[in-house]
Design a protein around this motif. Structure first.
Motif, short mmCIF file in Angstrom:
data_model
loop_
_atom_site.label_atom_id
_atom_site.label_comp_id
_atom_site.label_asym_id
_atom_site.label_seq_id
_atom_site.Cartn_x
_atom_site.Cartn_y
_atom_site.Cartn_z
N ALA A 104 30.92 40.20 36.70
CA ALA A 104 31.96 40.09 35.67
C ALA A 104 32.02 38.67 35.16
N GLU A 105 32.04 38.53 33.84
CA GLU A 105 32.13 37.22 33.19
C GLU A 105 33.11 37.31 32.02
N ASN A 106 34.00 36.33 31.93
CA ASN A 106 35.00 36.34 30.86
C ASN A 106 35.77 37.67 30.83
N VAL A 107 36.27 38.06 31.98
CA VAL A 107 37.05 39.29 32.09
C VAL A 107 38.50 38.92 32.38
N VAL A 108 39.43 39.62 31.72
CA VAL A 108 40.85 39.39 31.90
C VAL A 108 41.48 40.67 32.41
N LEU A 109 42.14 40.59 33.55
CA LEU A 109 42.80 41.74 34.16
C LEU A 109 44.28 41.42 34.35
N ASN A 110 45.14 42.40 34.10
CA ASN A 110 46.57 42.18 34.33
C ASN A 110 47.30 43.51 34.40
N ASN A 111 48.43 43.46 35.08
CA ASN A 111 49.37 44.58 35.15
C ASN A 111 48.73 45.85 35.70
N ALA A 112 48.65 45.90 37.02
CA ALA A 112 48.14 47.07 37.73
C ALA A 112 49.12 47.45 38.82
N GLY A 113 49.30 48.74 39.02
CA GLY A 113 50.26 49.21 40.01
C GLY A 113 49.89 48.87 41.43
N GLN A 114 48.60 48.63 41.68
CA GLN A 114 48.14 48.17 42.99
C GLN A 114 47.45 46.82 42.82
N ILE A 139 40.88 32.20 37.70
CA ILE A 139 42.32 32.12 37.99
C ILE A 139 42.72 33.44 38.62
N ILE A 140 43.38 33.36 39.78
CA ILE A 140 43.84 34.56 40.50
C ILE A 140 45.33 34.35 40.77
N TYR A 141 46.17 35.03 40.01
CA TYR A 141 47.60 34.70 40.02
C TYR A 141 48.43 35.94 39.74
N GLY A 142 49.75 35.80 39.87
CA GLY A 142 50.63 36.92 39.58
C GLY A 142 52.06 36.63 39.95
N ASN A 143 52.88 37.68 39.93
CA ASN A 143 54.30 37.52 40.21
C ASN A 143 54.65 37.89 41.65
N ASP A 144 53.63 38.05 42.49
CA ASP A 144 53.85 38.27 43.92
C ASP A 144 53.16 37.13 44.66
N ASN A 145 53.29 37.12 45.97
CA ASN A 145 52.70 36.03 46.73
C ASN A 145 52.44 36.49 48.16
N PRO A 146 51.22 36.34 48.69
CA PRO A 146 50.04 35.79 48.03
C PRO A 146 49.38 36.81 47.11
N ASN A 180 30.19 39.40 41.90
CA ASN A 180 30.04 38.05 41.38
C ASN A 180 30.88 37.94 40.11
N VAL A 181 31.95 37.17 40.20
CA VAL A 181 32.94 37.09 39.13
C VAL A 181 33.05 35.63 38.71
N THR A 182 32.80 35.38 37.43
CA THR A 182 32.77 34.01 36.94
C THR A 182 33.66 33.88 35.69
N HIS A 183 34.41 32.77 35.64
CA HIS A 183 35.27 32.47 34.49
C HIS A 183 36.08 33.70 34.08
N SER A 184 36.79 34.25 35.04
CA SER A 184 37.63 35.41 34.77
C SER A 184 39.07 35.13 35.19
N THR A 185 39.99 35.86 34.60
CA THR A 185 41.41 35.74 34.91
C THR A 185 41.87 37.04 35.54
N ILE A 186 42.16 36.97 36.84
CA ILE A 186 42.61 38.15 37.58
C ILE A 186 44.09 37.95 37.87
N ALA A 187 44.91 38.53 37.05
CA ALA A 187 46.36 38.35 37.17
C ALA A 187 47.02 39.70 37.43
N ASN A 188 48.21 39.64 37.97
CA ASN A 188 48.99 40.87 38.10
C ASN A 188 50.47 40.52 38.02
N TYR A 189 51.06 40.86 36.88
CA TYR A 189 52.49 40.65 36.65
C TYR A 189 53.17 42.00 36.49
N TRP A 190 52.79 42.94 37.33
CA TRP A 190 53.33 44.30 37.31
C TRP A 190 54.84 44.27 37.50
#
Length: 521
Positions: A334-344, A403-410, A356-366
């Motif tokens: 995965a390259e230049n992939v943006v993920l957000n808002n998933a129930g899991q 970037i691996i981020y979201g509204n939960d922690n960790p 292999n994931v490069t320059h991607s944004t894996i976020a979850n603000y569910w």
């Protein structure tokens, strides 16, 4: 005697009160109705697919009880619209009563066959009116619907038994009968163009050994419990390209549900998934938006394929009811992939595999309820029906300049069942990760954040400064901790961000180079 006088007196009061009431003295309405809107827009619908139900409220602001001589559709019984007036369905209503300072509800729906009209460009604007009263007392509310033509793909149905066709799948060389409604695509259906939208009912299966090509600008819509299945030795090639207008996204390929009303634009779980079964090969997705599925992409098997089972680039996956990308003992690049808002999880690599994931944004603000897993989940096992763990090698899981981020922690979980015979290899290089373990719940070597074999050049818990993650605006601003923090080895491999901005000299983390957000008024 007193009791008789009491009853006579009560009867007199009731009769007197009734004679004074004006409830049954309805006067004709005289253009004195008010409406919650002067035009009801039923948004866009596909031909022969029913719309949502829309509401019009009608007010009598006067002190008189009124009778509306007629409430009807301008086109009468031939209208494609349907009404319900105070709970009564129909297209023509007479002597509709409305009390003083009261209101009534009119509900409007439609189902339109675009083939009944001239539609040289594949769309048709259908209009009518709701007419209240007659003659000089007539008042009108406009009705407007845009109807789109489409290519419909749906399973066969036995007209005698009413049984709908189900799929037999070839998974990893094994034939498997399923209860999934759907059918295999025919040879002439193996190229989806951008000429008309596609609407899929049930699962459309790419036959063994065939390739489904989807051209830039194509729009694919799925009904409930529908999706695409790529069979053994079959491939999916999504060939989108960068759009000049990021609002219109004219060149991206968009996968979403078949409800076009704005209220459905961000509703998760409206359709099933794109399933790359064990045995499918050389799947490629470029410049696609996959939104509102249950699982955006389900990728199974082939972890040791010569070419990665799935290569996905410059794409976005949003609002998944369960997982954005779910890999099960598979191989994904995965390259230049943006993920957000998933129930899991937004990205889950399970039962080992290779990622292999490069320059991607894996976020979850569910924000639609509790989620069990973080934005990123990696594990090396699956539990069978008897709750016994089946384990497999996690050959590699490399996340570079992400970037691996979201509204939960960790927002990362490294769930390993330790076994000397099984590898669990992972590394985060120059990533920005949300991970705070204030209660020491995460222990062991996988969570030794100072171990450069697993975490090199990685930043923890600093603000990525997303524009607005709730509605999936994950470009970063000038206050982001990810600015100029990328490793140039990886930025040279992916030299342009998802918007085609050069990142080679000063690479930011994630899929986007940062911008300066405009000041709010």
């Amino acid at each position: 005697m007193k009791r008789q006088l009491y009853f006579l007196f009560t009867l007199f009061l009731i009769l007197f009160w009734s004679s004074c009431r004006k409830d049954f003295d309805f006067v004709p309405s005289k253009r004195n109705l008010e409406f919650s809107k002067d035009t009801v827009y039923l948004d866009t619908v596909f031909t022969n697919i029913g719309s949502s139900t829309y509401t019009l409220k009608v007010y009598n602001r006067s002190n008189d009880d009124i009778s509306i001589a007629s409430v009807k559709l301008g086109l009468g019984e031939s209208s494609a619209y349907r009404l319900s007036v105070d709970g009564m369905p129909g297209k023509v209503f007479e002597n509709v009563e409305l009390l003083a300072e009261d209101s009534l509800y009119v509900f409007v729906e439609t189902t339109i066959d675009i083939n009944n009209f001239s539609n040289p460009d594949g769309t048709y604007l259908y209009t009518d009116q709701i007419e209240f009263g007659t003659g000089s007392d007539l008042q009108k509310v406009e009705l407007v619907t845009l109807v789109k033509d489409a290519v419909f793909i749906y399973p066969n149905r036995d007209n005698t038994t009413k049984v709908i066709e189900t799929l037999t799948l070839n998974i990893g060389g094994t034939s498997l009968e399923t209860e999934l409604q759907g059918r295999e695509l025919m040879a002439e259906e193996l190229t989806f163009t951008n000429e008309k939208p596609y609407v899929i009912y049930g699962f459309a299966a790419v036959p063994e050994g065939e390739t489904l090509n989807i051209e830039a600008g194509a729009r694919i819509h799925f009904h409930e419990n529908s999706g695409i299945i790529v069979s053994n030795n079959a491939s999916l090639q999504v060939n989108g390209s960068l759009s000049a207008d990021q609002d219109l996204m004219e060149n991206e390929v968009i996968f979403e549900g078949d409800r076009l009303e704005p209220t459905f634009s961000d509703v998760p779980g409206q359709w099933g998934t794109i399933w790359l079964v064990d045995g499918s090969v050389d799947n490629s997705i470029n410049y696609a938006t996959i939104k509102n599925a249950l699982v955006g992409i389900l990728c199974d098997g082939n972890p040791d394929a010569v070419n990665d089972k799935l290569t996905i680039a410059n794409s976005q996956i949003y609002n998944s009811g369960s997982f954005g990308i779910l890999g099960r003992n598979t191989s994904i690049r995965a390259e230049n992939v943006v993920l957000n808002n998933a129930g899991q999880s937004s990205f889950a690599g399970t039962l080992g595999g290779k990622y292999n994931v490069t320059h991607s944004t894996i976020a979850n603000y569910w924000n639609n309820g509790f989620r069990q897993f973080p934005a990123l989940l990696l594990n090396n096992f699956v539990l069978d029906e008897e709750n016994t763990a089946i384990i497999a090698d996690l050959d590699e899981a490399n996340f570079n300049n992400c970037i691996i981020y979201g509204n939960d922690n960790p927002e990362i979980l490294l769930d390993e069942i330790e076994d000397e015979a099984v590898d669990f290899n992972f590394k985060f290089t120059n990533c920005l990760i949300r991970f705070e373990d204030n209660n020491n719940n995460f222990t062991g070597p996988n969570y030794n954040l100072s171990d450069t074999n697993h975490y090199e050049g990685t930043i923890f818990n600093a603000d990525p400064h997303f524009k607005d993650p709730g509605p999936n605006q994950l470009i970063i601003g000038e206050e982001s901790a990810g600015i100029n923090q990328g490793n140039t080895t990886f930025s040279d491999q992916v030299p342009y961000d998802i918007l085609n901005v050069d990142r080679t000299n000063t690479p930011d983390l994630g899929a986007y180079q940062h911008i300066i957000f405009p000041e709010e008024d």
